[in-house]
Design a protein around this motif. Structure first.
Motif, PDB file in Angstrom:
ATOM      1  N   LEU A 232      -0.219  11.734   5.018  1.00  0.00           N
ATOM      2  CA  LEU A 232       0.500  10.527   4.603  1.00  0.00           C
ATOM      3  C   LEU A 232       1.529  10.109   5.647  1.00  0.00           C
ATOM      4  CD1 LEU A 232       1.053  11.399   0.831  1.00  0.00           C
ATOM      5  CD2 LEU A 232      -0.546   9.720   1.753  1.00  0.00           C
ATOM      6  N   VAL A 233       2.239  11.075   6.226  1.00  0.00           N
ATOM      7  CA  VAL A 233       3.187  10.758   7.286  1.00  0.00           C
ATOM      8  C   VAL A 233       2.464  10.089   8.450  1.00  0.00           C
ATOM      9  CG1 VAL A 233       4.703  11.749   9.051  1.00  0.00           C
ATOM     10  CG2 VAL A 233       4.877  12.534   6.687  1.00  0.00           C
TER      11      VAL A 233
ATOM     12  N   VAL B  13       6.249  11.748   0.286  1.00  0.00           N
ATOM     13  CA  VAL B  13       5.904  13.008   0.936  1.00  0.00           C
ATOM     14  C   VAL B  13       6.965  14.046   0.587  1.00  0.00           C
ATOM     15  CG1 VAL B  13       4.745  11.812   2.819  1.00  0.00           C
ATOM     16  CG2 VAL B  13       7.146  12.465   3.073  1.00  0.00           C
ATOM     17  N   ALA B  14       6.584  15.315   0.696  1.00  0.00           N
ATOM     18  CA  ALA B  14       7.492  16.399   0.330  1.00  0.00           C
ATOM     19  C   ALA B  14       8.189  16.952   1.559  1.00  0.00           C
ATOM     20  CB  ALA B  14       6.725  17.517  -0.380  1.00  0.00           C
TER      21      ALA B  14
ATOM     22  N   ASP C   8      12.655  18.554  -2.017  1.00  0.00           N
ATOM     23  CA  ASP C   8      12.764  17.114  -2.237  1.00  0.00           C
ATOM     24  C   ASP C   8      11.477  16.380  -1.876  1.00  0.00           C
ATOM     25  OD1 ASP C   8      15.458  17.049  -3.101  1.00  0.00           O
ATOM     26  OD2 ASP C   8      16.144  17.227  -1.030  1.00  0.00           O
ATOM     27  N   THR C   9      11.258  15.290  -2.586  1.00  0.00           N
ATOM     28  CA  THR C   9      10.221  14.324  -2.231  1.00  0.00           C
ATOM     29  C   THR C   9      10.918  13.071  -1.713  1.00  0.00           C
ATOM     30  OG1 THR C   9       8.717  15.142  -3.932  1.00  0.00           O
ATOM     31  CG2 THR C   9       8.291  12.927  -3.087  1.00  0.00           C
ATOM     32  N   TYR C  10      10.388  12.506  -0.638  1.00  0.00           N
ATOM     33  CA  TYR C  10      10.972  11.326  -0.006  1.00  0.00           C
ATOM     34  C   TYR C  10       9.979  10.174  -0.002  1.00  0.00           C
ATOM     35  CZ  TYR C  10      14.708  14.308   1.794  1.00  0.00           C
ATOM     36  OH  TYR C  10      15.774  15.166   1.887  1.00  0.00           O
ATOM     37  N   LEU C  11      10.503   8.968  -0.128  1.00  0.00           N
ATOM     38  CA  LEU C  11       9.704   7.775   0.120  1.00  0.00           C
ATOM     39  C   LEU C  11       9.964   7.368   1.557  1.00  0.00           C
ATOM     40  CD1 LEU C  11       7.839   5.486  -0.817  1.00  0.00           C
ATOM     41  CD2 LEU C  11       9.878   4.218  -1.514  1.00  0.00           C
ATOM     42  N   ILE C  12       8.909   7.340   2.374  1.00  0.00           N
ATOM     43  CA  ILE C  12       9.070   7.029   3.791  1.00  0.00           C
ATOM     44  C   ILE C  12       8.384   5.706   4.129  1.00  0.00           C
ATOM     45  CG2 ILE C  12       9.246   9.448   4.462  1.00  0.00           C
ATOM     46  CD1 ILE C  12       6.322   9.198   5.505  1.00  0.00           C
TER      47      ILE C  12
ATOM     48  N   SER D 190       0.858  -1.192   0.000  1.00  0.00           N
ATOM     49  CA  SER D 190       0.000   0.000   0.000  1.00  0.00           C
ATOM     50  C   SER D 190       0.891   1.237   0.000  1.00  0.00           C
ATOM     51  CB  SER D 190      -0.928  -0.001   1.210  1.00  0.00           C
ATOM     52  OG  SER D 190      -0.204  -0.033   2.422  1.00  0.00           O
ATOM     53  N   ILE D 191       0.688   2.093  -0.991  1.00  0.00           N
ATOM     54  CA  ILE D 191       1.542   3.256  -1.221  1.00  0.00           C
ATOM     55  C   ILE D 191       0.706   4.522  -1.123  1.00  0.00           C
ATOM     56  CG2 ILE D 191       3.121   4.385  -2.829  1.00  0.00           C
ATOM     57  CD1 ILE D 191       3.449   1.646  -4.209  1.00  0.00           C
ATOM     58  N   GLY D 192       1.155   5.483  -0.366  1.00  0.00           N
ATOM     59  CA  GLY D 192       0.523   6.795  -0.316  1.00  0.00           C
ATOM     60  C   GLY D 192       1.317   7.793  -1.133  1.00  0.00           C
ATOM     61  N   ALA D 193       0.643   8.777  -1.703  1.00  0.00           N
ATOM     62  CA  ALA D 193       1.351   9.769  -2.514  1.00  0.00           C
ATOM     63  C   ALA D 193       0.564  11.070  -2.556  1.00  0.00           C
ATOM     64  CB  ALA D 193       1.567   9.256  -3.937  1.00  0.00           C
ATOM     65  N   MET D 194       1.290  12.161  -2.695  1.00  0.00           N
ATOM     66  CA  MET D 194       0.657  13.441  -2.994  1.00  0.00           C
ATOM     67  C   MET D 194       0.077  13.371  -4.401  1.00  0.00           C
ATOM     68  SD  MET D 194       3.690  15.926  -1.606  1.00  0.00           S
ATOM     69  CE  MET D 194       4.866  15.127  -2.707  1.00  0.00           C
TER      70      MET D 194
END
Length: 305
Positions: free
Chosen positions: A130-131, A144-145, A271-275, A92-96
């Motif tokens: 998302l965080v 997330v940004a 930056d955008t990060y994958l957390i 399961s992936i969240g994204a802006m």
């Protein structure tokens, strides 16, 4: 040349730092340095340009990174083929919205072509929501940004303090979008409009705009009016109609098939990060990270561009 050396090389290339790569790999820095040097000696090329603590790929390094990632992909594919029960299952992936629209289609298309049995679930939200969802385990991971204005701070310690691991994914140029014929502005006082279009509170890009305006929040400041919308199509249409201004990633404007009749100027790059949770591990997530790192270095807008 062995797979362990290739993994270390890819980690240094991604993190652009021996220290961060060692932390990510949970090994000592001296071992990382030695393995990179051994690989350079074996290949008889310089893979990194060293400037202080920063490690940037040389042209030879970029070429080698592509081969290294393909070799690691193939090795992992072979391992999973021998153990079908270990193949990735669900992620399961969240994204802006901007990331989902401009970045994920190409990434997830390649991912699905290699791992068609993985069930991917995509959720859209603001960086803040998302965080929280990743933190609570409602999502496996999320894009997330970093809302640190002008990229002046590294947010990874902040993520780590919340029990999250963050991997740099993309850089986004953020553009101030103004109605047609609006003159260029160098500071907020030069804006002729007092209404801006934005996503709801919790959006990192909205935070960047608030910082540029010099206010703590749009709700607490009486000089600015905010129209909250739920899509970039609506935001851009409102700006084109002359009723407001907005902040938008360049990657979203690049998706427009018909050029927008608006004025733009860059005010920040963030930056955008994958957390993910620090202790979260799964084959599906591991494969996503590898695909992300491969696509990041091969496409404009990656972390080295």
């Amino acid at each position: 040349m062995n797979f362990s050396s290739l993994e270390i090389f890819c980690a240094v290339a991604t993190e652009q730092s021996v220290t961060r790569a060692a932390r990510h790999l949970a090994c000592v820095q001296s071992n990382v340095t030695m393995r990179v040097q051994q690989l350079e000696e074996e290949l008889q090329v310089q893979l990194f340009s060293r400037s202080g603590k920063r490690m940037s790929l040389t042209p030879s390094g970029r070429t080698m990174l592509d081969y290294a990632q393909r070799l690691l992909f193939l090795a992992e594919e072979a391992r999973l083929a021998m153990n079908p029960e270990q193949q990735p299952g669900r992620l399961s992936i969240g994204a802006m919205e901007s990331t989902a629209a401009a970045r994920l289609p190409a990434l997830l298309s390649k991912y699905h072509s290699r791992w068609p049995l993985v069930e991917l679930e995509i959720s859209i939200g603001t960086s803040r929501s998302l965080v929280e969802d990743v933190e609570k385990g409602h999502l496996d991971c999320g894009f997330v940004a970093d809302s640190s204005f002008l990229g002046t701070r590294d947010p990874r310690p902040k993520f780590a303090a919340r029990g999250l691991r963050a991997t740099r994914a993309y850089q986004e140029d953020l553009l101030l979008i103004l109605p047609p014929n609006h003159p260029a502005v160098s500071k907020p006082a030069e804006l002729r409009l007092k209404t801006l279009a934005a996503f709801s509170d919790g959006c990192a890009y909205r935070n960047v705009l608030e910082q540029w305006l010099g206010i703590a929040s749009l709700e607490a400041d009486g000089d600015w009016q905010v129209t909250e919308l739920v899509s970039y199509h609506a935001i851009l249409a409102s700006v084109a109609a002359g009723s407001c201004f907005a902040l938008c990633p360049r990657s979203i404007l690049n998706l427009q098939r018909v050029p927008m009749d608006t004025c733009t100027q860059k005010i920040a790059t963030i930056d955008t990060y994958l957390i993910a949770q620090s202790d979260y591990e799964s084959n599906a997530y591991k494969e996503l990270l590898q695909f992300l790192q491969a696509s990041t270095y091969s496409r404009p807008g990656g972390i080295n561009d």
